[in-house]
Design an enzyme around this catalytic site. Structure first.
Site, PDB file in Angstrom:
ATOM      1  CG  HIS A 299      24.318  -7.087 -34.798  1.00  0.00           C
ATOM      2  ND1 HIS A 299      25.493  -6.391 -34.728  1.00  0.00           N
ATOM      3  CD2 HIS A 299      24.329  -7.905 -33.720  1.00  0.00           C
ATOM      4  CE1 HIS A 299      26.181  -6.759 -33.656  1.00  0.00           C
ATOM      5  NE2 HIS A 299      25.487  -7.674 -33.028  1.00  0.00           N
TER       6      HIS A 299
ATOM      7  CG  HIS B 214      26.717  -2.152 -37.005  1.00  0.00           C
ATOM      8  ND1 HIS B 214      27.010  -3.201 -37.854  1.00  0.00           N
ATOM      9  CD2 HIS B 214      26.072  -2.700 -35.941  1.00  0.00           C
ATOM     10  CE1 HIS B 214      26.578  -4.338 -37.319  1.00  0.00           C
ATOM     11  NE2 HIS B 214      25.999  -4.060 -36.160  1.00  0.00           N
TER      12      HIS B 214
ATOM     13  CB  CYS C  36      25.213  -4.588 -40.510  1.00  0.00           C
ATOM     14  SG  CYS C  36      25.831  -3.068 -41.276  1.00  0.00           S
TER      15      CYS C  36
END
Length: 188
Positions: free
Chosen positions: A134, A122, A74
């Site tokens: 993402h 994240h 990510c």
């Protein structure tokens, strides 16, 4: 200026094969054409370059620690996306969040904003209103996803790596919706 209000090339300015007297026909640019040219010449903000880069990587596999075309995690995707836009980011999601003092609320999210979830574990990027791009987790690929209620509940915060670009883009959008300028006549 010539009799018709046109600039004519003098013999010294004309190329050897050009007859200056043939340059009397004006080239007319409409207001719409001028507007289109201005839009094409407008600088592209870093956040737009970053979003375009991240969206172009859809389908690339998630690779833990990855930050290359063979795979992204990510924060690696955000790092490379903004790198293409000329903005340096730290490597991890937590460092990316901490690198910016101004935090963005959920209700104020704009494309290009980095959004953080799960205790800064994240990060994604707002791709358009209500969506983010993402690299989710092992076994998945870079993708665009709707911001769900579940995402809202795990939202920690957001940052805007390119605030000047966001303001520039707002001005460009205003210019696009404004009427075209008056028609000009130019001569070659």
């Amino acid at each position: 200026m010539g009799a018709a209000g046109l600039l004519l090339a003098t013999p010294a300015q004309a190329s050897p094969k050009e007859d200056p007297t043939t340059l009397t026909d004006p080239t007319t640019l409409t207001g719409a054409e001028i507007k289109r040219i201005r839009e094409q010449q407008a600088p592209k903000p870093a956040w737009k370059i970053a979003v375009d880069f991240a969206m172009s990587k859809r389908g690339t596999p998630y690779v833990w620690g990855g930050a290359s075309p063979s795979g992204y995690d990510c924060s690696g995707l955000m790092l490379r996306a903004y790198e293409h836009g000329g903005i340096e980011l730290p490597r991890t999601a937590a460092e990316q969040y901490g690198a910016f003092s101004k935090k963005i609320a959920w209700k104020d999210l704009k494309p290009g904003d980095l959004v953080f979830f799960h205790g800064l574990g994240h990060v994604g990027m707002i791709s358009r209103p209500g969506y983010m791009v993402h690299s989710p987790h092992t076994g998945d690929v870079v993708k665009e996803e709707r911001l769900s209620d579940w995402r809202r509940e795990s939202f920690v915060g957001a940052v805007r790596p390119d605030p000047k670009g966001v303001r520039l883009w707002a001005r460009l959008k205003e210019q696009r919706s404004a009427p075209a300028p008056a028609t000009f006549k130019a001569t070659l």
